[in-house]
Write a protein that holds these residues in place. Sequence first.
Motif, PDB file in Angstrom:
ATOM      1  N   ASP A 204       0.827  -1.207   0.000  1.00  0.00           N
ATOM      2  CA  ASP A 204       0.000   0.000   0.000  1.00  0.00           C
ATOM      3  C   ASP A 204       0.861   1.256   0.000  1.00  0.00           C
ATOM      4  O   ASP A 204       0.557   2.226  -0.696  1.00  0.00           O
ATOM      5  N   VAL A 205       1.931   1.252   0.766  1.00  0.00           N
ATOM      6  CA  VAL A 205       2.827   2.415   0.825  1.00  0.00           C
ATOM      7  C   VAL A 205       3.474   2.647  -0.537  1.00  0.00           C
ATOM      8  O   VAL A 205       3.582   3.790  -1.000  1.00  0.00           O
ATOM      9  N   ILE A 206       3.871   1.586  -1.202  1.00  0.00           N
ATOM     10  CA  ILE A 206       4.457   1.717  -2.548  1.00  0.00           C
ATOM     11  C   ILE A 206       3.448   2.342  -3.497  1.00  0.00           C
ATOM     12  O   ILE A 206       3.773   3.248  -4.277  1.00  0.00           O
ATOM     13  N   ASP A 207       2.183   1.879  -3.415  1.00  0.00           N
ATOM     14  CA  ASP A 207       1.130   2.421  -4.266  1.00  0.00           C
ATOM     15  C   ASP A 207       0.883   3.897  -3.949  1.00  0.00           C
ATOM     16  O   ASP A 207       0.743   4.731  -4.852  1.00  0.00           O
ATOM     17  N   ILE A 208       0.853   4.235  -2.682  1.00  0.00           N
ATOM     18  CA  ILE A 208       0.616   5.622  -2.275  1.00  0.00           C
ATOM     19  C   ILE A 208       1.753   6.520  -2.760  1.00  0.00           C
ATOM     20  O   ILE A 208       1.514   7.634  -3.246  1.00  0.00           O
ATOM     21  N   LYS A 209       2.981   6.064  -2.657  1.00  0.00           N
ATOM     22  CA  LYS A 209       4.119   6.850  -3.139  1.00  0.00           C
ATOM     23  C   LYS A 209       4.014   7.103  -4.640  1.00  0.00           C
ATOM     24  O   LYS A 209       4.285   8.199  -5.129  1.00  0.00           O
ATOM     25  N   SER A 210       3.623   6.070  -5.362  1.00  0.00           N
ATOM     26  CA  SER A 210       3.489   6.208  -6.814  1.00  0.00           C
ATOM     27  C   SER A 210       2.403   7.224  -7.158  1.00  0.00           C
ATOM     28  O   SER A 210       2.584   8.084  -8.032  1.00  0.00           O
ATOM     29  N   ARG A 211       1.280   7.138  -6.463  1.00  0.00           N
ATOM     30  CA  ARG A 211       0.187   8.068  -6.725  1.00  0.00           C
ATOM     31  C   ARG A 211       0.567   9.489  -6.325  1.00  0.00           C
ATOM     32  O   ARG A 211       0.210  10.459  -7.011  1.00  0.00           O
ATOM     33  N   LEU A 212       1.293   9.639  -5.230  1.00  0.00           N
ATOM     34  CA  LEU A 212       1.745  10.955  -4.795  1.00  0.00           C
ATOM     35  C   LEU A 212       2.682  11.573  -5.825  1.00  0.00           C
ATOM     36  O   LEU A 212       2.585  12.763  -6.139  1.00  0.00           O
ATOM     37  N   THR A 213       3.567  10.756  -6.375  1.00  0.00           N
ATOM     38  CA  THR A 213       4.475  11.246  -7.420  1.00  0.00           C
ATOM     39  C   THR A 213       3.676  11.727  -8.629  1.00  0.00           C
ATOM     40  O   THR A 213       3.983  12.770  -9.209  1.00  0.00           O
ATOM     41  N   SER A 214       2.641  10.982  -8.996  1.00  0.00           N
ATOM     42  CA  SER A 214       1.803  11.395 -10.123  1.00  0.00           C
ATOM     43  C   SER A 214       1.125  12.731  -9.836  1.00  0.00           C
ATOM     44  O   SER A 214       1.037  13.599 -10.716  1.00  0.00           O
ATOM     45  N   LEU A 215       0.644  12.896  -8.606  1.00  0.00           N
ATOM     46  CA  LEU A 215       0.010  14.165  -8.238  1.00  0.00           C
ATOM     47  C   LEU A 215       1.003  15.314  -8.288  1.00  0.00           C
ATOM     48  O   LEU A 215       0.680  16.413  -8.765  1.00  0.00           O
ATOM     49  N   GLU A 216       2.204  15.078  -7.806  1.00  0.00           N
ATOM     50  CA  GLU A 216       3.232  16.124  -7.831  1.00  0.00           C
ATOM     51  C   GLU A 216       3.596  16.500  -9.256  1.00  0.00           C
ATOM     52  O   GLU A 216       3.782  17.683  -9.572  1.00  0.00           O
ATOM     53  N   GLU A 217       3.684  15.517 -10.126  1.00  0.00           N
ATOM     54  CA  GLU A 217       3.984  15.812 -11.530  1.00  0.00           C
ATOM     55  C   GLU A 217       2.850  16.605 -12.165  1.00  0.00           C
ATOM     56  O   GLU A 217       3.086  17.548 -12.938  1.00  0.00           O
ATOM     57  N   GLY A 218       1.618  16.238 -11.840  1.00  0.00           N
ATOM     58  CA  GLY A 218       0.467  16.979 -12.368  1.00  0.00           C
ATOM     59  C   GLY A 218       0.455  18.411 -11.883  1.00  0.00           C
ATOM     60  O   GLY A 218       0.174  19.342 -12.641  1.00  0.00           O
ATOM     61  N   GLN A 219       0.765  18.600 -10.609  1.00  0.00           N
ATOM     62  CA  GLN A 219       0.820  19.942 -10.043  1.00  0.00           C
ATOM     63  C   GLN A 219       1.912  20.770 -10.722  1.00  0.00           C
ATOM     64  O   GLN A 219       1.717  21.953 -11.014  1.00  0.00           O
ATOM     65  N   ALA A 220       3.037  20.150 -10.976  1.00  0.00           N
ATOM     66  CA  ALA A 220       4.124  20.860 -11.666  1.00  0.00           C
ATOM     67  C   ALA A 220       3.669  21.277 -13.065  1.00  0.00           C
ATOM     68  O   ALA A 220       3.993  22.382 -13.530  1.00  0.00           O
ATOM     69  N   GLY A 221       2.922  20.412 -13.731  1.00  0.00           N
ATOM     70  CA  GLY A 221       2.410  20.745 -15.058  1.00  0.00           C
ATOM     71  C   GLY A 221       1.458  21.924 -15.015  1.00  0.00           C
ATOM     72  O   GLY A 221       1.508  22.819 -15.866  1.00  0.00           O
ATOM     73  N   VAL A 222       0.591  21.934 -14.009  1.00  0.00           N
ATOM     74  CA  VAL A 222      -0.364  23.040 -13.862  1.00  0.00           C
ATOM     75  C   VAL A 222       0.388  24.340 -13.592  1.00  0.00           C
ATOM     76  O   VAL A 222       0.061  25.387 -14.159  1.00  0.00           O
ATOM     77  N   ARG A 223       1.422  24.276 -12.749  1.00  0.00           N
ATOM     78  CA  ARG A 223       2.210  25.478 -12.476  1.00  0.00           C
ATOM     79  C   ARG A 223       2.870  25.997 -13.752  1.00  0.00           C
ATOM     80  O   ARG A 223       2.945  27.198 -13.969  1.00  0.00           O
ATOM     81  N   GLY A 224       3.359  25.085 -14.575  1.00  0.00           N
ATOM     82  CA  GLY A 224       3.972  25.496 -15.831  1.00  0.00           C
ATOM     83  C   GLY A 224       2.975  26.170 -16.751  1.00  0.00           C
ATOM     84  O   GLY A 224       3.270  27.190 -17.386  1.00  0.00           O
ATOM     85  N   GLU A 225       1.760  25.602 -16.809  1.00  0.00           N
ATOM     86  CA  GLU A 225       0.723  26.194 -17.650  1.00  0.00           C
ATOM     87  C   GLU A 225       0.314  27.570 -17.121  1.00  0.00           C
ATOM     88  O   GLU A 225       0.083  28.505 -17.901  1.00  0.00           O
ATOM     89  N   LEU A 226       0.232  27.702 -15.801  1.00  0.00           N
ATOM     90  CA  LEU A 226      -0.090  29.015 -15.227  1.00  0.00           C
ATOM     91  C   LEU A 226       0.992  30.027 -15.551  1.00  0.00           C
ATOM     92  O   LEU A 226       0.686  31.197 -15.852  1.00  0.00           O
ATOM     93  N   ALA A 227       2.235  29.609 -15.487  1.00  0.00           N
ATOM     94  CA  ALA A 227       3.333  30.522 -15.815  1.00  0.00           C
ATOM     95  C   ALA A 227       3.212  30.998 -17.257  1.00  0.00           C
ATOM     96  O   ALA A 227       3.432  32.179 -17.551  1.00  0.00           O
ATOM     97  N   GLN A 228       2.841  30.092 -18.156  1.00  0.00           N
ATOM     98  CA  GLN A 228       2.656  30.482 -19.557  1.00  0.00           C
ATOM     99  C   GLN A 228       1.505  31.469 -19.701  1.00  0.00           C
ATOM    100  O   GLN A 228       1.583  32.429 -20.477  1.00  0.00           O
ATOM    101  N   LEU A 229       0.423  31.241 -18.944  1.00  0.00           N
ATOM    102  CA  LEU A 229      -0.709  32.161 -19.009  1.00  0.00           C
ATOM    103  C   LEU A 229      -0.326  33.546 -18.491  1.00  0.00           C
ATOM    104  O   LEU A 229      -0.701  34.566 -19.074  1.00  0.00           O
ATOM    105  N   TYR A 230       0.427  33.598 -17.392  1.00  0.00           N
ATOM    106  CA  TYR A 230       0.867  34.882 -16.854  1.00  0.00           C
ATOM    107  C   TYR A 230       1.779  35.602 -17.844  1.00  0.00           C
ATOM    108  O   TYR A 230       1.694  36.819 -18.009  1.00  0.00           O
ATOM    109  N   THR A 231       2.636  34.856 -18.513  1.00  0.00           N
ATOM    110  CA  THR A 231       3.518  35.454 -19.512  1.00  0.00           C
ATOM    111  C   THR A 231       2.701  36.023 -20.663  1.00  0.00           C
ATOM    112  O   THR A 231       2.948  37.141 -21.129  1.00  0.00           O
TER     113      THR A 231
END
Length: 83
Positions: A26-53
């Motif tokens: 379960d911990v391995i699965d949770i870590k994997s899902r957390l990594t996916s969420l962090e990557e998604g959040q990073a993508g959203v931040r990148g898109e926001l930066a493009q919008l601000y630019t």
Amino acid sequence: MTENIESLILEQLRRLNGKADGIALDVIDIKSRLTSLEEGQAGVRGELAQLYTSYANQSRRIDRIDERLARIERRLDLVEEPT
């Protein structure tokens, strides 16, 4: 009697070991899902930066158009002097 107690203890230890293995998976699965969420959040931040630019670029263009329009109005004497 001692053998009976030892077998009960071994049985309990096996159950605990099985539960620990399940928790580890379960911990391995949770870590994997957390990594996916962090990557998604990073993508959203990148898109926001493009919008601000893009917003900043549009604001700059509008400012230049305002300056040009003000200059044209002054040259054509379309601007009233403030009193």
